[in-house]
Design a protein around this motif. Structure first.
Motif, mmCIF file in Angstrom:
data_model
loop_
_atom_site.group_PDB
_atom_site.id
_atom_site.type_symbol
_atom_site.label_atom_id
_atom_site.label_comp_id
_atom_site.label_asym_id
_atom_site.label_seq_id
_atom_site.Cartn_x
_atom_site.Cartn_y
_atom_site.Cartn_z
ATOM 1 N N GLY A 33 6.543 -3.334 1.781
ATOM 2 C CA GLY A 33 5.709 -2.214 2.196
ATOM 3 C C GLY A 33 6.021 -0.955 1.418
ATOM 4 N N ALA A 34 7.322 -0.689 1.191
ATOM 5 C CA ALA A 34 7.711 0.486 0.423
ATOM 6 C C ALA A 34 7.274 0.359 -1.030
ATOM 7 N N THR A 35 7.315 -0.858 -1.569
ATOM 8 C CA THR A 35 6.871 -1.080 -2.941
ATOM 9 C C THR A 35 5.365 -0.878 -3.064
ATOM 10 N N LEU A 36 4.610 -1.427 -2.132
ATOM 11 C CA LEU A 36 3.157 -1.266 -2.177
ATOM 12 C C LEU A 36 2.760 0.202 -2.020
ATOM 13 N N TRP A 37 3.514 0.951 -1.221
ATOM 14 C CA TRP A 37 3.216 2.372 -1.059
ATOM 15 C C TRP A 37 3.292 3.107 -2.392
ATOM 16 N N ASP A 38 4.285 2.777 -3.207
ATOM 17 C CA ASP A 38 4.407 3.419 -4.509
ATOM 18 C C ASP A 38 3.254 3.045 -5.440
ATOM 19 N N HIS A 39 2.519 1.993 -5.088
ATOM 20 C CA HIS A 39 1.340 1.601 -5.856
ATOM 21 C C HIS A 39 0.053 2.154 -5.241
ATOM 22 N N GLY A 40 0.182 2.939 -4.176
ATOM 23 C CA GLY A 40 -0.988 3.561 -3.580
ATOM 24 C C GLY A 40 -1.567 2.838 -2.386
ATOM 25 N N ILE A 41 -0.831 1.885 -1.833
ATOM 26 C CA ILE A 41 -1.312 1.138 -0.664
ATOM 27 C C ILE A 41 -0.468 1.518 0.548
ATOM 28 N N GLY A 63 12.403 3.689 1.012
ATOM 29 C CA GLY A 63 12.004 4.445 -0.163
ATOM 30 C C GLY A 63 11.222 5.689 0.201
ATOM 31 N N SER A 64 10.051 5.850 -0.412
ATOM 32 C CA SER A 64 9.195 7.016 -0.149
ATOM 33 C C SER A 64 8.178 6.752 0.947
ATOM 34 N N LEU A 65 8.229 5.584 1.550
ATOM 35 C CA LEU A 65 7.229 5.196 2.550
ATOM 36 C C LEU A 65 7.272 6.141 3.745
ATOM 37 N N PRO A 66 6.163 6.848 4.054
ATOM 38 C CA PRO A 66 6.135 7.710 5.237
ATOM 39 C C PRO A 66 5.968 6.854 6.481
ATOM 40 N N LEU A 67 6.864 6.991 7.430
ATOM 41 C CA LEU A 67 6.849 6.098 8.586
ATOM 42 C C LEU A 67 5.918 6.569 9.698
ATOM 43 N N ARG A 142 -2.959 -4.530 -7.680
ATOM 44 C CA ARG A 142 -4.242 -4.458 -8.397
ATOM 45 C C ARG A 142 -5.302 -5.306 -7.704
ATOM 46 N N SER A 143 -4.895 -6.453 -7.186
ATOM 47 C CA SER A 143 -5.868 -7.295 -6.487
ATOM 48 C C SER A 143 -6.394 -6.610 -5.231
ATOM 49 N N LEU A 144 -5.576 -5.687 -4.689
ATOM 50 C CA LEU A 144 -5.968 -4.952 -3.490
ATOM 51 C C LEU A 144 -6.632 -3.615 -3.826
ATOM 52 N N GLY A 145 -6.848 -3.386 -5.116
ATOM 53 C CA GLY A 145 -7.598 -2.202 -5.535
ATOM 54 C C GLY A 145 -6.761 -0.979 -5.814
ATOM 55 N N ALA A 146 -5.469 -1.147 -6.115
ATOM 56 C CA ALA A 146 -4.608 0.015 -6.348
ATOM 57 C C ALA A 146 -3.665 -0.274 -7.503
ATOM 58 N N SER A 273 9.326 -0.876 -7.559
ATOM 59 C CA SER A 273 8.308 -0.105 -8.273
ATOM 60 C C SER A 273 8.978 0.651 -9.402
ATOM 61 N N ALA A 274 8.182 1.060 -10.389
ATOM 62 C CA ALA A 274 8.721 1.847 -11.492
ATOM 63 C C ALA A 274 9.278 3.175 -10.984
#
Length: 290
Positions: A33-41, A63-67, A142-146, A273-274
């Motif tokens: 979830g934290a990784t996907l957040w850094d990708h905009g999801i 990470g940066s994921l807002p809870l 990317r498959s999820l649009g982000a 994430s990068a």
């Protein structure tokens, strides 16, 4: 993200998930979830592992994921199919450490979950490189649009170059990764077993090997054995289940380490994430430079 389209993704088990439209409500293991957040999801919900405090997400892993506004389904024994489905997810993103086993879920729970909602599993085990893991999360995003902003990759590349420059030449600093286990014991990481540590080795960081013995990923020793490796920098596990370093304050071995080594907080379940990788490398570079 609202475009209605057929969606499909083949995960690291080789299992194809497909739906009539792109998933919108993602439930993810906290690392994913934290990784996907850094990708905009923004995940609709997250869940933890058996190591986590079931009452709340482990802050070391988020990470940066807002809870705020992201549901927490729980962890360990509290996780059952009803808890996982309570937020009505249309996709579950989980991780595995090899063999396709869904990490953090009882096998029966995972089986029943997959009967009701698509489950994508990303392998984050020691057989994968950190770049390979990151690429798989990027493909899923990317498959999820982000996608992750290009500036994140540039920051990672710059951080890698900084670490490489700091480790050039003789007299390289010794970096030891460990997970405190109590006043008298610690788990010393075997560097080749951790994708993030292998990245440091590839950049020229000197990661001393702990003593041989049982334990594929960790060597469990006294603090004196950690001191014998003469670390200049310690990467200390700060996950919720790791013992705080203060507990070892009275041990002579840890006192010898603490007297000379700079301590850097370390999450052995890194956000892949990068952006997160750049932050980790910069923290290591700061310690090396100091």
């Amino acid at each position: 993200m609202n475009e209605r389209t057929a969606w499909q993704f083949t995960d690291d088990r080789g299992q194809l998930s497909a739906t009539g439209e792109r998933p919108q409500r993602v439930l993810a293991y906290v690392q994913a979830g934290a990784t996907l957040w850094d990708h905009g999801i923004r995940p609709a919900g997250i869940f933890g592992s058996g190591h986590d405090d079931p009452a709340a997400p482990d802050p070391a892993k988020t990470g940066s994921l807002p809870l705020d506004g992201i549901a927490y389904a729980g962890a360990g024994a509290t996780l059952d199919t009803d808890a996982l489905l309570s937020g009505a997810p249309d996709l579950v993103v989980a991780v595995s450490y090899g063999g396709g086993q869904v990490y953090g879920l009882d096998p029966e729970t995972a089986k029943h979950l997959e009967e009701q909602v698509p489950v994508v599993v990303i392998d984050v085990g020691q057989g994968r490189t950190l770049t390979g893991i990151g690429d798989r999360f990027a493909e899923l995003a990317r498959s999820l649009g982000a996608r992750e902003p290009a500036v994140a990759a540039r920051a990672r590349d710059a951080a890698e170059a900084r670490v490489r420059a700091l480790t050039a030449g003789p007299g390289r600093a010794r970096v030891l990764a460990l997970s405190p286990a109590g006043p008298d014991l610690t788990h010393l990481a075997r560097p080749r077993m951790w994708p993030e540590l292998r990245v440091l080795a590839d950049l020229g960081v000197h990661l001393p090997e702990p003593p041989e013995g049982p334990g594929a990923n960790w060597a469990t020793t006294g603090w004196a054995e950690a001191a014998a490796l003469r670390p200049d920098v310690v990467l200390a596990d700060v996950r919720a289940h790791a013992t705080p370093l203060d507990a070892a304050r009275g041990d002579a071995g840890w006192a010898a380490v603490a007297d000379t080594a700079r301590v850097v907080p370390w999450n052995p379940e890194p956000v892949c994430s990068a952006r997160a990788h750049a932050r980790f490398l910069e923290s290591v570079a700061d310690a090396l430079q100091a």
